[in-house]
Design a protein around this motif. Structure first.
Motif, PDB file in Angstrom:
ATOM      1  N   PRO A 138      23.733 -55.685 -73.038  1.00  0.00           N
ATOM      2  CA  PRO A 138      25.366 -54.524 -73.226  1.00  0.00           C
ATOM      3  C   PRO A 138      26.095 -54.525 -73.677  1.00  0.00           C
ATOM      4  N   GLN A 139      25.658 -54.774 -75.750  1.00  0.00           N
ATOM      5  CA  GLN A 139      26.284 -55.142 -76.748  1.00  0.00           C
ATOM      6  C   GLN A 139      25.559 -53.954 -77.436  1.00  0.00           C
ATOM      7  N   LEU A 140      24.931 -53.658 -77.907  1.00  0.00           N
ATOM      8  CA  LEU A 140      24.239 -52.982 -78.468  1.00  0.00           C
ATOM      9  C   LEU A 140      24.783 -51.544 -78.369  1.00  0.00           C
ATOM     10  N   ASN A 141      24.573 -50.453 -78.653  1.00  0.00           N
ATOM     11  CA  ASN A 141      24.768 -49.115 -78.686  1.00  0.00           C
ATOM     12  C   ASN A 141      23.467 -48.091 -77.755  1.00  0.00           C
ATOM     13  N   ILE A 142      23.613 -48.247 -76.645  1.00  0.00           N
ATOM     14  CA  ILE A 142      21.807 -47.233 -76.228  1.00  0.00           C
ATOM     15  C   ILE A 142      22.749 -46.474 -74.995  1.00  0.00           C
ATOM     16  N   ASP A 143      21.327 -44.933 -75.571  1.00  0.00           N
ATOM     17  CA  ASP A 143      21.993 -44.764 -74.263  1.00  0.00           C
ATOM     18  C   ASP A 143      20.743 -44.262 -73.733  1.00  0.00           C
ATOM     19  N   PRO A 144      21.088 -44.533 -72.088  1.00  0.00           N
ATOM     20  CA  PRO A 144      19.855 -45.026 -71.237  1.00  0.00           C
ATOM     21  C   PRO A 144      19.171 -42.978 -71.133  1.00  0.00           C
ATOM     22  N   GLU A 145      20.153 -42.023 -71.695  1.00  0.00           N
ATOM     23  CA  GLU A 145      19.725 -41.227 -71.205  1.00  0.00           C
ATOM     24  C   GLU A 145      17.738 -40.664 -72.049  1.00  0.00           C
ATOM     25  N   LEU A 146      17.708 -41.760 -73.304  1.00  0.00           N
ATOM     26  CA  LEU A 146      16.945 -41.293 -74.438  1.00  0.00           C
ATOM     27  C   LEU A 146      16.031 -42.955 -74.742  1.00  0.00           C
ATOM     28  N   LEU A 147      15.795 -43.387 -72.803  1.00  0.00           N
ATOM     29  CA  LEU A 147      14.754 -43.961 -72.179  1.00  0.00           C
ATOM     30  C   LEU A 147      13.810 -43.055 -71.793  1.00  0.00           C
ATOM     31  N   SER A 148      12.409 -43.777 -71.642  1.00  0.00           N
ATOM     32  CA  SER A 148      11.906 -43.525 -70.694  1.00  0.00           C
ATOM     33  C   SER A 148      11.667 -43.841 -69.151  1.00  0.00           C
ATOM     34  N   ASN A 149      11.282 -43.496 -68.231  1.00  0.00           N
ATOM     35  CA  ASN A 149      12.385 -43.049 -66.681  1.00  0.00           C
ATOM     36  C   ASN A 149      11.422 -45.261 -66.602  1.00  0.00           C
ATOM     37  N   GLU A 150      11.108 -45.937 -67.052  1.00  0.00           N
ATOM     38  CA  GLU A 150      10.217 -46.923 -66.596  1.00  0.00           C
ATOM     39  C   GLU A 150      11.027 -48.074 -67.855  1.00  0.00           C
ATOM     40  N   ALA A 151      11.672 -47.552 -68.806  1.00  0.00           N
ATOM     41  CA  ALA A 151      12.960 -48.542 -69.629  1.00  0.00           C
ATOM     42  C   ALA A 151      14.255 -48.113 -69.228  1.00  0.00           C
ATOM     43  N   ARG A 152      14.565 -47.251 -68.801  1.00  0.00           N
ATOM     44  CA  ARG A 152      15.684 -46.666 -68.125  1.00  0.00           C
ATOM     45  C   ARG A 152      16.248 -47.731 -66.967  1.00  0.00           C
ATOM     46  N   LYS A 153      15.208 -47.761 -65.800  1.00  0.00           N
ATOM     47  CA  LYS A 153      14.884 -48.131 -64.414  1.00  0.00           C
ATOM     48  C   LYS A 153      15.286 -50.037 -65.330  1.00  0.00           C
ATOM     49  N   THR A 154      14.335 -50.678 -66.649  1.00  0.00           N
ATOM     50  CA  THR A 154      14.922 -52.130 -66.765  1.00  0.00           C
ATOM     51  C   THR A 154      16.324 -52.121 -67.336  1.00  0.00           C
ATOM     52  N   TYR A 155      16.324 -50.701 -67.523  1.00  0.00           N
ATOM     53  CA  TYR A 155      17.950 -50.772 -68.305  1.00  0.00           C
ATOM     54  C   TYR A 155      19.149 -51.071 -67.619  1.00  0.00           C
ATOM     55  N   GLU A 156      19.042 -50.210 -66.562  1.00  0.00           N
ATOM     56  CA  GLU A 156      20.041 -51.045 -64.920  1.00  0.00           C
ATOM     57  C   GLU A 156      19.710 -51.635 -64.455  1.00  0.00           C
ATOM     58  N   ASP A 157      18.260 -52.653 -64.583  1.00  0.00           N
ATOM     59  CA  ASP A 157      18.077 -53.785 -63.734  1.00  0.00           C
ATOM     60  C   ASP A 157      18.962 -54.946 -64.568  1.00  0.00           C
ATOM     61  N   VAL A 158      19.315 -55.347 -66.120  1.00  0.00           N
ATOM     62  CA  VAL A 158      19.505 -55.374 -66.612  1.00  0.00           C
ATOM     63  C   VAL A 158      20.777 -55.873 -67.310  1.00  0.00           C
ATOM     64  N   LEU A 159      21.795 -54.450 -67.104  1.00  0.00           N
ATOM     65  CA  LEU A 159      23.164 -54.139 -66.834  1.00  0.00           C
ATOM     66  C   LEU A 159      23.095 -54.644 -65.740  1.00  0.00           C
ATOM     67  N   ALA A 160      22.913 -54.557 -64.290  1.00  0.00           N
ATOM     68  CA  ALA A 160      23.233 -54.948 -62.846  1.00  0.00           C
ATOM     69  C   ALA A 160      23.744 -56.592 -62.978  1.00  0.00           C
ATOM     70  N   LYS A 161      22.313 -57.397 -63.326  1.00  0.00           N
ATOM     71  CA  LYS A 161      21.542 -59.000 -63.430  1.00  0.00           C
ATOM     72  C   LYS A 161      23.010 -59.184 -64.517  1.00  0.00           C
ATOM     73  N   HIS A 162      23.600 -58.529 -66.139  1.00  0.00           N
ATOM     74  CA  HIS A 162      24.486 -59.333 -66.548  1.00  0.00           C
ATOM     75  C   HIS A 162      25.526 -59.363 -66.096  1.00  0.00           C
ATOM     76  N   ALA A 163      26.151 -57.952 -65.280  1.00  0.00           N
ATOM     77  CA  ALA A 163      27.159 -58.079 -64.209  1.00  0.00           C
ATOM     78  C   ALA A 163      27.470 -59.206 -63.649  1.00  0.00           C
ATOM     79  N   ALA A 164      26.320 -59.219 -62.230  1.00  0.00           N
ATOM     80  CA  ALA A 164      26.273 -60.264 -61.870  1.00  0.00           C
ATOM     81  C   ALA A 164      26.235 -61.158 -62.396  1.00  0.00           C
ATOM     82  N   GLU A 165      26.051 -61.925 -63.200  1.00  0.00           N
ATOM     83  CA  GLU A 165      26.271 -63.234 -64.481  1.00  0.00           C
ATOM     84  C   GLU A 165      27.437 -63.213 -64.929  1.00  0.00           C
ATOM     85  N   GLU A 166      28.789 -62.390 -65.002  1.00  0.00           N
ATOM     86  CA  GLU A 166      29.939 -61.659 -65.327  1.00  0.00           C
ATOM     87  C   GLU A 166      30.713 -62.770 -64.205  1.00  0.00           C
ATOM     88  N   LYS A 167      30.382 -62.252 -62.989  1.00  0.00           N
ATOM     89  CA  LYS A 167      31.378 -62.530 -61.847  1.00  0.00           C
ATOM     90  C   LYS A 167      31.331 -63.766 -61.976  1.00  0.00           C
TER      91      LYS A 167
END
Length: 91
Positions: free
Chosen positions: A62-91
């Motif tokens: 989440p700290q890096l400058n990542i554009d999800p539009e440039l990721l493949s579909n599989e990597a984009r899904k993993t990226y969204e999962d990572v962001l969701a897990k990170h957000a859940a851990e922040e709470k």
């Protein structure tokens, strides 16, 4: 998210597609990692176990400058999962 080599590979693929280099090195890392943003290098403590590597990458992405539009579909899904897990851990 399971702590397996496959999961680690999927998370590393996000960084690879965004042209970041992931290196595992020895060193005194306060937080277990170091980001060299200008050189697009992420250095993790090589002594981290699988769970530590995955959790550290989940913290880094989440700290890096990542554009999800440039990721493949599989990597984009993993990226969204990572962001969701990170957000859940922040709470």
């Amino acid at each position: 998210m399971k702590y397996t080599q496959h999961t680690l590979d999927k998370i590393e693929r996000i960084l690879d597609e965004m042209e970041y280099v992931v290196r595992y090195e020895r060193g005194n890392f306060q937080s277990g990692y170091c980001i060299l943003e200008a050189r697009r290098v992420v250095v993790l403590n090589k002594f981290l176990q699988m769970e530590g590597r995955i959790n550290t990458l989940i913290d880094i992405i989440p700290q890096l400058n990542i554009d999800p539009e440039l990721l493949s579909n599989e990597a984009r899904k993993t990226y969204e999962d990572v962001l969701a897990k990170h957000a859940a851990e922040e709470k």
